[in-house]
Design a protein around this motif. Sequence first.
Motif, short mmCIF file in Angstrom:
data_model
loop_
_atom_site.label_atom_id
_atom_site.label_comp_id
_atom_site.label_asym_id
_atom_site.label_seq_id
_atom_site.Cartn_x
_atom_site.Cartn_y
_atom_site.Cartn_z
N GLY A 142 0.84 -1.18 0.00
CA GLY A 142 0.00 0.00 0.00
C GLY A 142 0.88 1.23 0.00
N PHE A 143 0.25 2.40 -0.15
CA PHE A 143 1.03 3.63 -0.14
C PHE A 143 0.17 4.78 0.37
CE2 PHE A 143 -0.74 2.85 -4.31
CZ PHE A 143 -1.23 4.07 -4.75
N VAL A 144 0.84 5.74 1.01
CA VAL A 144 0.17 6.87 1.65
C VAL A 144 -0.16 7.92 0.59
CG1 VAL A 144 0.35 8.66 3.41
CG2 VAL A 144 1.47 6.44 3.76
N ILE A 145 -1.43 8.38 0.62
CA ILE A 145 -1.82 9.42 -0.33
C ILE A 145 -2.01 10.76 0.37
CG2 ILE A 145 -2.82 7.89 -2.05
CD1 ILE A 145 -5.58 8.51 -0.83
N GLU A 146 -2.29 10.72 1.67
CA GLU A 146 -2.37 11.95 2.46
C GLU A 146 -2.44 11.59 3.93
OE1 GLU A 146 -5.91 14.22 1.96
OE2 GLU A 146 -7.28 12.51 2.09
N GLY A 147 -1.70 12.32 4.75
CA GLY A 147 -1.76 12.15 6.19
C GLY A 147 -1.72 10.72 6.66
N ASN A 148 -2.85 10.25 7.18
CA ASN A 148 -2.96 8.90 7.73
C ASN A 148 -3.75 7.97 6.83
OD1 ASN A 148 -2.42 10.77 10.05
ND2 ASN A 148 -2.37 8.85 11.18
N ARG A 149 -3.87 8.31 5.57
CA ARG A 149 -4.69 7.49 4.66
C ARG A 149 -3.83 6.79 3.62
NH1 ARG A 149 -10.67 10.24 4.05
NH2 ARG A 149 -11.24 9.75 6.22
N VAL A 150 -4.20 5.52 3.41
CA VAL A 150 -3.43 4.63 2.56
C VAL A 150 -4.32 4.03 1.48
CG1 VAL A 150 -2.27 2.37 2.53
CG2 VAL A 150 -1.73 4.03 4.32
N LEU A 151 -3.77 3.90 0.28
CA LEU A 151 -4.45 3.17 -0.79
C LEU A 151 -3.91 1.76 -0.87
CD1 LEU A 151 -4.92 5.29 -4.05
CD2 LEU A 151 -6.64 4.52 -2.43
N THR A 152 -4.80 0.80 -1.08
CA THR A 152 -4.41 -0.58 -1.32
C THR A 152 -5.47 -1.22 -2.20
OG1 THR A 152 -3.63 -2.64 -0.28
CG2 THR A 152 -5.55 -1.58 0.71
N ALA A 153 -5.31 -2.48 -2.53
CA ALA A 153 -6.30 -3.18 -3.36
C ALA A 153 -7.44 -3.69 -2.48
CB ALA A 153 -5.64 -4.35 -4.10
N ALA A 154 -8.67 -3.60 -2.99
CA ALA A 154 -9.83 -4.01 -2.21
C ALA A 154 -9.79 -5.49 -1.84
CB ALA A 154 -11.11 -3.68 -2.96
N HIS A 155 -9.28 -6.33 -2.76
CA HIS A 155 -9.28 -7.77 -2.44
C HIS A 155 -8.32 -8.09 -1.30
CE1 HIS A 155 -5.76 -7.89 -5.29
NE2 HIS A 155 -5.35 -8.83 -4.45
N THR A 183 -15.47 -3.88 -6.98
CA THR A 183 -15.60 -3.94 -8.44
C THR A 183 -14.44 -3.26 -9.15
OG1 THR A 183 -16.90 -1.89 -8.59
CG2 THR A 183 -18.11 -3.94 -8.24
N GLN A 184 -13.82 -2.28 -8.48
CA GLN A 184 -12.68 -1.59 -9.09
C GLN A 184 -11.37 -1.91 -8.38
OE1 GLN A 184 -13.43 2.20 -11.06
NE2 GLN A 184 -15.14 2.50 -9.68
N ASP A 185 -11.45 -2.76 -7.36
CA ASP A 185 -10.28 -3.25 -6.62
C ASP A 185 -9.46 -2.12 -6.01
OD1 ASP A 185 -8.92 -5.33 -5.53
OD2 ASP A 185 -7.56 -5.62 -7.21
N VAL A 186 -10.16 -1.17 -5.38
CA VAL A 186 -9.49 -0.06 -4.70
C VAL A 186 -10.06 0.04 -3.28
CG1 VAL A 186 -9.10 2.44 -4.64
CG2 VAL A 186 -9.12 1.22 -6.83
N ALA A 187 -9.17 0.16 -2.28
CA ALA A 187 -9.60 0.31 -0.90
C ALA A 187 -8.84 1.47 -0.27
CB ALA A 187 -9.37 -0.96 -0.10
N LEU A 188 -9.52 2.17 0.64
CA LEU A 188 -8.92 3.28 1.37
C LEU A 188 -8.85 2.91 2.85
CD1 LEU A 188 -7.91 6.25 1.31
CD2 LEU A 188 -10.29 6.94 1.75
N LEU A 189 -7.65 2.98 3.42
CA LEU A 189 -7.44 2.65 4.83
C LEU A 189 -7.00 3.90 5.59
CD1 LEU A 189 -5.29 -0.62 4.50
CD2 LEU A 189 -7.78 -0.37 4.31
N GLU A 190 -7.20 3.84 6.90
CA GLU A 190 -6.72 4.91 7.78
C GLU A 190 -5.96 4.26 8.93
OE1 GLU A 190 -8.74 9.01 8.46
OE2 GLU A 190 -9.50 7.65 10.02
N PHE A 191 -4.78 4.78 9.24
CA PHE A 191 -3.97 4.19 10.30
C PHE A 191 -3.80 5.16 11.46
CE2 PHE A 191 -1.04 6.14 7.26
CZ PHE A 191 -0.22 6.90 8.07
#
Length: 297
Positions: A142-155, A183-191
């Motif tokens: 995964g990778f950080v896109i802003e602050g405490n939020r990370v992009l990764t794959a939904a699966h 459906t687009q295999d994108v997930a947003l996480l917060e750490f």
Amino acid sequence: MPLLDIASQCPSLLASYALGTTAANARALDSTEERIQDYRREQRILSDNSISGQSVQRGTLPPDTRPYLAPDWPTLAENTMPSVIALSAIEQPYGFAENSPAWLIPGVQQNAATAALTHYRAWQKGWAKQDAKRQHQTICGGFVIEGNRVLTAAHCVDRQEALRIRTAGGEWRAAHVVGADVTQDVALLEFEGDPLPPIKVANTLPRPGQDVMAIGSPSGYGFAVGVGIVAWHGLDAKMLSPNDFMLVTASVVGGNSGGVVVNTHGEAVSLVSYGSGSYTQTVPIDRALTVAGQLAK
């Protein structure tokens, strides 16, 4: 013909009738199967033509027409790592009622019969012992896109619990799912904890043949890199929601999913979705960020 003779021939007549009926049904079945196959071929051709007609530079970003920049992979990897994470999780317990076939029958979820069947299957299959062995394992990147939020794959986050991320500095942080679009295999996480530096995002997409580097967690080895080139831009009909994808040749093994793909300028150009042989399907960064924005809302 005497009645006795007719009666004696009944078995053979019935057999002939059954044989004729079976043959007729078989011919009808073959004809139906041929029509189905013809229809599928026609639809596949139409789909291929449609995708081929749209398999050009796509998305909202223009192609990268900057002069060629020779890659300095060690420096790029070192500069990118602070914005990259390894995703770890624990699989859900085996004893969840969803594992019972009865769970699929409308109206029986969470009733006494389902609970009894689940407990029986748990005892029969030794789920308690299996659950006791569960532990965190690195599953994706995964990778950080802003602050405490990370992009990764939904699966990566499907049927997982107790998510946590590991930074390139070796620090563990608890995390949770803000939203996921399967459906687009994108997930947003917060750490939790202090924010990490966001990755630099490209405002162009690399053209076929341009160099790229992927960073992920192949086979659980976090922060591993693989290099290659962009092979193709177009539509991927294998996804639940066919959409723009970018195919790259950067080596990907199980665990790279959710990782970032960067160009030779160190800019994020796509999100790793899945590998297919020597190629890897990735979500262009503009679409991944658009989905993330929708999930954040």
